[in-house]
Structure formats: structure tokens, C-alpha cells
Design a protein around this motif. Structure first.
Motif, mmCIF file in Angstrom:
data_model
loop_
_atom_site.group_PDB
_atom_site.id
_atom_site.type_symbol
_atom_site.label_atom_id
_atom_site.label_comp_id
_atom_site.label_asym_id
_atom_site.label_seq_id
_atom_site.Cartn_x
_atom_site.Cartn_y
_atom_site.Cartn_z
ATOM 1 N N ASN A 9 -28.320 25.716 61.079
ATOM 2 C CA ASN A 9 -28.528 27.158 60.957
ATOM 3 C C ASN A 9 -27.168 27.837 61.123
ATOM 4 O O ASN A 9 -26.691 28.031 62.248
ATOM 5 N N HIS A 10 -26.580 28.212 60.000
ATOM 6 C CA HIS A 10 -25.228 28.779 59.999
ATOM 7 C C HIS A 10 -25.134 30.085 60.792
ATOM 8 O O HIS A 10 -24.051 30.491 61.197
ATOM 9 N N ARG A 11 -26.254 30.740 61.034
ATOM 10 C CA ARG A 11 -26.254 32.017 61.763
ATOM 11 C C ARG A 11 -26.657 31.847 63.234
ATOM 12 O O ARG A 11 -26.957 32.822 63.907
ATOM 13 N N ASN A 12 -26.629 30.628 63.728
ATOM 14 C CA ASN A 12 -26.998 30.351 65.123
ATOM 15 C C ASN A 12 -25.881 30.850 66.047
ATOM 16 O O ASN A 12 -24.905 30.158 66.308
ATOM 17 N N ILE A 13 -26.053 32.061 66.555
ATOM 18 C CA ILE A 13 -25.028 32.712 67.377
ATOM 19 C C ILE A 13 -24.746 31.918 68.651
ATOM 20 O O ILE A 13 -23.582 31.770 69.056
ATOM 21 N N ASN A 14 -25.791 31.395 69.286
ATOM 22 C CA ASN A 14 -25.590 30.630 70.526
ATOM 23 C C ASN A 14 -24.702 29.396 70.292
ATOM 24 O O ASN A 14 -23.854 29.069 71.120
ATOM 25 N N ALA A 15 -24.914 28.738 69.154
ATOM 26 C CA ALA A 15 -24.091 27.568 68.839
ATOM 27 C C ALA A 15 -22.642 27.979 68.588
ATOM 28 O O ALA A 15 -21.711 27.314 69.048
ATOM 29 N N TRP A 16 -22.452 29.076 67.856
ATOM 30 C CA TRP A 16 -21.095 29.546 67.599
ATOM 31 C C TRP A 16 -20.384 29.921 68.904
ATOM 32 O O TRP A 16 -19.219 29.570 69.114
ATOM 33 N N ILE A 17 -21.085 30.647 69.781
ATOM 34 C CA ILE A 17 -20.473 31.040 71.056
ATOM 35 C C ILE A 17 -20.165 29.809 71.902
ATOM 36 O O ILE A 17 -19.091 29.704 72.499
ATOM 37 N N PHE A 23 -13.911 25.287 72.632
ATOM 38 C CA PHE A 23 -12.516 25.308 72.167
ATOM 39 C C PHE A 23 -11.604 25.929 73.227
ATOM 40 O O PHE A 23 -10.518 25.427 73.504
ATOM 41 N N PHE A 24 -12.068 27.031 73.811
ATOM 42 C CA PHE A 24 -11.270 27.712 74.832
ATOM 43 C C PHE A 24 -10.994 26.786 76.018
ATOM 44 O O PHE A 24 -9.861 26.668 76.477
ATOM 45 N N ARG A 25 -12.025 26.113 76.488
ATOM 46 C CA ARG A 25 -11.861 25.208 77.636
ATOM 47 C C ARG A 25 -10.990 24.008 77.314
ATOM 48 O O ARG A 25 -10.370 23.434 78.198
ATOM 49 N N LEU A 26 -10.932 23.631 76.054
ATOM 50 C CA LEU A 26 -10.067 22.526 75.629
ATOM 51 C C LEU A 26 -8.636 22.988 75.349
ATOM 52 O O LEU A 26 -7.780 22.183 74.996
ATOM 53 N N GLY A 27 -8.402 24.296 75.493
ATOM 54 C CA GLY A 27 -7.061 24.821 75.247
ATOM 55 C C GLY A 27 -6.742 25.017 73.785
ATOM 56 O O GLY A 27 -5.584 25.202 73.408
ATOM 57 N N LYS A 28 -7.763 24.960 72.944
ATOM 58 C CA LYS A 28 -7.568 25.161 71.501
ATOM 59 C C LYS A 28 -7.780 26.640 71.184
ATOM 60 O O LYS A 28 -8.808 27.046 70.628
ATOM 61 N N ALA A 32 -10.616 28.787 69.030
ATOM 62 C CA ALA A 32 -11.540 29.643 69.785
ATOM 63 C C ALA A 32 -11.527 31.059 69.214
ATOM 64 O O ALA A 32 -12.589 31.664 68.998
ATOM 65 N N LEU A 33 -10.345 31.580 68.954
ATOM 66 C CA LEU A 33 -10.217 32.923 68.403
ATOM 67 C C LEU A 33 -10.939 33.041 67.060
ATOM 68 O O LEU A 33 -11.671 34.006 66.820
ATOM 69 N N LYS A 34 -10.777 32.056 66.207
ATOM 70 C CA LYS A 34 -11.465 32.064 64.906
ATOM 71 C C LYS A 34 -12.981 32.076 65.075
ATOM 72 O O LYS A 34 -13.694 32.790 64.368
ATOM 73 N N VAL A 35 -13.471 31.289 66.039
ATOM 74 C CA VAL A 35 -14.917 31.211 66.257
ATOM 75 C C VAL A 35 -15.457 32.547 66.769
ATOM 76 O O VAL A 35 -16.481 33.035 66.283
#
Length: 182
Positions: A9-17, A23-28, A32-35
Motif C-alpha cells: 500500500n503505497h499510501r501507508n503513512i505509518n509505514a512511511w513514517i 533511517f534517522f536512527r541509522l544516521g541516514k 530520512a529527509l526524503k521519506v
């Protein structure tokens, strides 16, 4: 897991967040910003994206974009405790200690559980305001009153910190001891 959920489901907001947080926790940070921007593109009313993006910008030191996203969040939800907290952190970084204290007070007022971390941050903002106030050089009594007020906040935070992480409790006790000495 997030990619699979998004694939289904490309519109799954919970998955995107969740993916942005990962990504943020991995330092990427770039990923993260793109997501986070993708989440806002998918749903401009998704308040979690603005708050996460605001926190992200605070973390990387971009206070202007952090404030912009927190302002959007607070416009959408004036009861978001974390947004008020982040705005307080931003104002501390900008050396606006009095307004930072007001933002922490607002977060504390909205929090019905009693959050020792918010009290600690408010005490910290009050301390910075007290230390950098030029008027207090000639008013030692006012300085002592300010220190006493900070001690009361820290004692309250200490009482609330029974369920906190040991690290947070240690910070509270450290600052409390420092202010008792003052």
C-alpha cells in the motif's frame, strides 16, 4: 518490513513514517529527509510528519526549518506536547531562554502524566535565563529566589522520575545537587 508494507500500500503513512524514523536512527539523514517529505506530499495534513521533520531539523542544527515545521504542526494541533517541547529546545539554542521556559510550561500544562524531562528542561531554561540576566548582578536576593524556584522544579522532577531511565534520574540529581550548593 516497511518497504514490504509500502509495496502493498503505497499510501501507508505509518509505514512511511516508520521508515523515516529507521533511517534517522541509522544516521541516514538524507534518506530520512526524503521519506518525511514524501509523507507530507502524500498527506499534507499528517501532523506526525511535521513533528518528526521538526525534530530531525533540530538534531541536524537547522533551527530555521525546525521552527517552520513545528509552527505548521502547532497550527494543526495546539495540544501537541512534543511540538511545544521542541520549540523550547529551539529557543534555548537561539538563546531565547524566557520564551523557551514558556514553551516548556505549555508542554507541562498539557501533559497530564507528569513528565520529569519537561520539568528538567524548564528548570534548565530558567537557569540559563537567570545566569545570563544582566540585572541580577546587582540583585543577589532575586538571584537566590530564582535558584530556589529552580530547586523546587528539580525536586518535583525528582519525585516524578521514579519510572524514568537511570540516566535521566542521574541528570536530575546532578542538577539538584549543583543548585543546593549555589
Amino acid at each position: 518490513a516497511y518497504d514490504k508494507a509500502i509495496e502493498l500500500n503505497h499510501r501507508n503513512i505509518n509505514a512511511w513514517i516508520g521508515k523515516g524514523i529507521a533511517f534517522f536512527r541509522l544516521g541516514k539523514n538524507e534518506e530520512a529527509l526524503k521519506v518525511y517529505k514524501k509523507v507530507i506530499h502524500l498527506n499534507p495534513n499528517e501532523v506526525r510528519a511535521y513533528i518528526d521533520l521538526g525534530g530531525f531539523f533540530v538534531y541536524i542544527g537547522d533551527l530555521k526549518d525546525a521552527s517552520k515545521n513545528i509552527a505548521i504542526e502547532l497550527h494543526k494541533d495546539k495540544r501537541n506536547i512534543y511540538a511545544w517541547y521542541l520549540q523550547g529546545v529551539i529557543d534555548i539554542e537561539n538563546k531565547k531562554y524566557k520564551s523557551a521556559s514558556k514553551y516548556f510550561k505549555r508542554a507541562i500544562h498539557l501533559d497530564n502524566k507528569g513528565n520529569s524531562r519537561l520539568l528538567l528542561w524548564e528548570a534548565y531554561a530558567n537557569f540559563l535565563e537567570l545566569e545570563f540576566s544582566s540585572k541580577l548582578d546587582t540583585q543577589p536576593k532575586k538571584y537566590q529566589e530564582g535558584v530556589s524556584s529552580i530547586i523546587r522544579k528539580l525536586e518535583k522532577a525528582n519525585n516524578l522520575s521514579e519510572n524514568d531511565k537511570k540516566e535521566e534520574k542521574a541528570y536530575i540529581l546532578y542538577f539538584l545537587a549543583a543548585f543546593y550548593i549555589k
